[in-house]
Design an enzyme around this catalytic site. Structure first.
Site, mmCIF file in Angstrom:
data_model
loop_
_atom_site.group_PDB
_atom_site.id
_atom_site.type_symbol
_atom_site.label_atom_id
_atom_site.label_comp_id
_atom_site.label_asym_id
_atom_site.label_seq_id
_atom_site.Cartn_x
_atom_site.Cartn_y
_atom_site.Cartn_z
ATOM 1 N N HIS A 24 0.803 -1.223 0.000
ATOM 2 C CA HIS A 24 0.000 0.000 0.000
ATOM 3 C C HIS A 24 0.835 1.273 0.000
ATOM 4 C CE1 HIS A 24 -3.829 -1.962 0.123
ATOM 5 N NE2 HIS A 24 -3.491 -2.686 1.178
ATOM 6 N N ASP A 44 -9.054 -5.283 5.586
ATOM 7 C CA ASP A 44 -9.540 -5.887 4.342
ATOM 8 C C ASP A 44 -10.581 -6.956 4.632
ATOM 9 O OD1 ASP A 44 -8.395 -4.551 2.119
ATOM 10 O OD2 ASP A 44 -6.449 -5.356 2.680
ATOM 11 N N GLU A 74 -7.231 -12.235 4.811
ATOM 12 C CA GLU A 74 -7.860 -10.908 4.918
ATOM 13 C C GLU A 74 -9.052 -10.789 3.974
ATOM 14 O OE1 GLU A 74 -5.159 -7.736 3.986
ATOM 15 O OE2 GLU A 74 -4.293 -8.752 2.270
HETATM 16 C C1 3PY Z 1 -5.490 -5.134 6.644
HETATM 17 O O1 3PY Z 1 -5.983 -4.818 7.729
HETATM 18 O O2 3PY Z 1 -6.148 -5.320 5.610
HETATM 19 C C2 3PY Z 1 -4.054 -5.324 6.550
HETATM 20 O O3 3PY Z 1 -3.589 -5.782 5.543
HETATM 21 C C3 3PY Z 1 -3.215 -4.947 7.726
HETATM 22 O O4 3PY Z 1 -1.901 -5.248 7.549
HETATM 23 MG MG MG Z 2 -4.815 -5.711 3.871
#
Ligand code: 3PY
Ligand code: MG
Length: 249
Positions: free
Chosen positions: A45, A172, A146
């Protein structure tokens, strides 16, 4: 030789780190001297260049760094490991096939298809034999759960040989459940618990990211050992807002 990050991770040592999003060796040096056990270098990111990541890894010195690659891709995984990352974190691994691909891309033959070159991790060509002999054992492959699809497939994902840890991405995950940002929502917590049970049953360590210490502490108490708390830019922003507000009223 000191114990590898992967060995420490696999034995369940509590490893507290933070996310680094600023492409700056100086920022890494400051964070590495702040008491963290490891650093989570985020090339997913944040617009980190491969050369920038390498300089960040040099600046980290003895503090191990795992690089989150932009996606489950051979070139990104190879570059991160060649630059000297102690491990990779692969986002959005939703199937056992994707987990097996990540392992394959991170390991030298016969376990995988990683190739050799005179890169930093290999002593710029003067440490090839030593590095290659240890790399498959010492390099951590951490996959992110995630997405609700990963939760559904978690029993098969944790059974993939070579997966060293499951790192929950709560934000996510909440997004995939149509509960954006609601990481404490009972349905999201239940999904995390589902991943937790399957991962611990498989004897693998668990990772969690939280913006602040409170949420991370909760999951530490629930057996999570690989923790990333906060993001460099957000820590800077939080303190900057505090200072400005205290003087500006
Ligand atoms: C999320 O919370 O989506 C992450 O990837 C945190 O590292
Ligand atoms: Mg993430």
């Amino acid at each position: 030789m000191s114990e590898s990050f992967r060995a420490r991770l696999r034995k369940g040592e509590s490893l507290v780190g933070t996310i680094v999003a600023i492409e700056s060796p100086e920022v890494v040096e400051v964070l590495a001297a702040s008491g963290f056990d490891w650093l989570f270098i985020d090339a997913e990111h944040s617009p980190l260049s491969p050369a920038g990541v390498q300089r960040m890894l040099i600046a980290a010195g003895a503090v191990p760094c795992a690089v989150r690659v932009p996606c489950n891709d051979e070139a990104f995984i190879k570059q991160a490991l060649d630059a000297g990352a102690a491990g990779i974190i692969v986002p959005q691994v939703n199937t056992p096939e994707a987990a097996a691909l990540a392992v394959h891309r991170a390991k030298y033959p016969p376990a995988g298809l990683r190739g050799v070159g005179p890169s930093r991790a290999l002593g710029y060509g003067y440490g090839i034999a030593d590095y290659v002999a240890r790399a498959n054992e010492d390099t951590a492959v951490i996959v992110q759960a995630e997405h609700i699809d990963a939760v559904a497939a978690i029993d098969d994902i944790v059974a993939v040989p070579g997966v060293d840890a499951i790192f929950i991405g709560p934000f996510d995950l909440s997004l995939s459940m149509n509960l954006p940002g609601q990481v404490d929502h009972p349905a999201v917590v239940a999904a995390i618990e589902r991943v937790r049970e399957a991962t611990l049953r498989a004897g693998l360590p668990l990772g969690y990211f939280g913006v602040g210490p409170e949420s991370v502490r909760h999951w530490m108490m629930r057996g999570f050992s690989l923790l990333a708390c906060g993001v460099d830019l957000m820590m800077l922003g939080a303190r900057a807002r505090e200072v400005a507000a205290s003087l500006r009223g």
